[in-house]
Design a protein around this motif. Structure first.
Motif, mmCIF file in Angstrom:
data_model
loop_
_atom_site.group_PDB
_atom_site.id
_atom_site.type_symbol
_atom_site.label_atom_id
_atom_site.label_comp_id
_atom_site.label_asym_id
_atom_site.label_seq_id
_atom_site.Cartn_x
_atom_site.Cartn_y
_atom_site.Cartn_z
ATOM 1 N N GLN A 1 0.833 -1.206 0.000
ATOM 2 C CA GLN A 1 0.000 0.000 0.000
ATOM 3 C C GLN A 1 0.865 1.252 0.000
ATOM 4 O O GLN A 1 0.535 2.257 -0.643
ATOM 5 C CB GLN A 1 -0.931 -0.007 1.205
ATOM 6 N N ARG A 2 1.983 1.197 0.713
ATOM 7 C CA ARG A 2 2.891 2.343 0.754
ATOM 8 C C ARG A 2 3.492 2.594 -0.628
ATOM 9 O O ARG A 2 3.592 3.745 -1.071
ATOM 10 C CB ARG A 2 3.991 2.094 1.769
ATOM 11 N N LYS A 3 3.889 1.527 -1.320
ATOM 12 C CA LYS A 3 4.426 1.688 -2.661
ATOM 13 C C LYS A 3 3.379 2.269 -3.617
ATOM 14 O O LYS A 3 3.677 3.143 -4.435
ATOM 15 C CB LYS A 3 4.905 0.339 -3.199
ATOM 16 N N GLN A 4 2.162 1.763 -3.501
ATOM 17 C CA GLN A 4 1.094 2.262 -4.357
ATOM 18 C C GLN A 4 0.809 3.735 -4.077
ATOM 19 O O GLN A 4 0.668 4.551 -5.001
ATOM 20 C CB GLN A 4 -0.181 1.434 -4.156
ATOM 21 N N ARG A 5 0.728 4.102 -2.787
ATOM 22 C CA ARG A 5 0.476 5.488 -2.412
ATOM 23 C C ARG A 5 1.607 6.403 -2.876
ATOM 24 O O ARG A 5 1.374 7.517 -3.360
ATOM 25 C CB ARG A 5 0.277 5.583 -0.908
ATOM 26 N N THR A 6 2.857 5.930 -2.770
ATOM 27 C CA THR A 6 4.011 6.704 -3.222
ATOM 28 C C THR A 6 3.950 6.936 -4.729
ATOM 29 O O THR A 6 4.198 8.045 -5.218
ATOM 30 C CB THR A 6 5.315 5.984 -2.854
#
Length: 221
Positions: free
Chosen positions: A33-38
């Protein structure tokens, strides 16, 4: 102000507010999720960068009296975007610890909230100007339609008047022909009357001479 510039400005403010809202402790997560949000934030920042370039080009193409304040806005947006890029870069760095990231986000959250409010205010002002421009365009269209209807009505009246004039002209032409014919008839009748008078006078003269001759002959015998 240029409508094109206002459109780019509105899109930029929306992107900026969106990225600012994602830079909060509750929205930055770990893992996939962090990668997607970034990735989403970086894509939004690229789009915002492109919009600023378009605003800069549009502002430079306008008159000097309009260009100066718009370029000042562009510089302000560039500063705002650079701050957002720095914040996103720091909070998405792989070496930063969760506690340090949360501390950084909390220290920036108040500033981001103020900036977001300012951006929302500018967005609302831009939307209001667009609505006012739209109202003026609608009013202008109504005026044009009313003027067009009035013009059509005037043309119809002029057409009717032209038809009336043509009819009157045809009537006068017919009357003129009748008068000409009547004049010719009167002239012919006058000539006949004069000729008849001469004939009658000649006949009377001949009869008078004949009577005088007969009387002379009777008296002489």
């Amino acid at each position: 102000m240029s409508d094109v510039f206002e459109g780019y400005e509105r899109q930029y403010c929306e992107l900026s507010v969106n990225v600012s809202n994602k830079c909060t402790p509750t929205t930055i997560v770990d893992g996939e999720q962090r990668k997607q949000r970034t990735a989403e934030m970086k894509t939004a920042l690229d789009e915002a960068d492109d919009l600023i370039r378009k605003m800069d080009l549009e502002a430079r193409s306008l008159q000097p009296s309009v260009k100066a304040p718009l370029l000042a806005k562009v510089r302000e947006y560039k500063t705002d975007l650079n701050n957002l890029k720095s914040l996103v870069k720091r909070i998405t760095a792989p070496e930063i610890s969760p506690s340090a990231r949360d501390e950084l986000l909390e220290s920036r959250e108040a500033d981001n909230l103020t900036a977001s409010n300012d951006q929302r205010g500018r967005l609302l002002m831009g939307t209001e100007r667009i609505n006012q421009s739209s109202d003026r365009i609608k009013a202008s269209r109504r005026t044009v339609l009313e003027t067009e209807e009035l013009g059509v009505s005037i043309l119809q009246d002029l057409h009717q008047q032209r038809q009336s004039l043509l009819h009157a002209s045809n009537t006068l032409h017919g009357v003129d022909e009748t008068i000409t014919k009547s004049k010719k008839v009167l002239v012919a009748m006058t000539r006949r009357m004069r000729r008849n008078k001469w004939i009658m006078g000649s006949i009377v003269g001949v009869l008078v001479l004949a009577i005088l001759l007969i009387l002379y002959l009777k008296i002489s015998h």
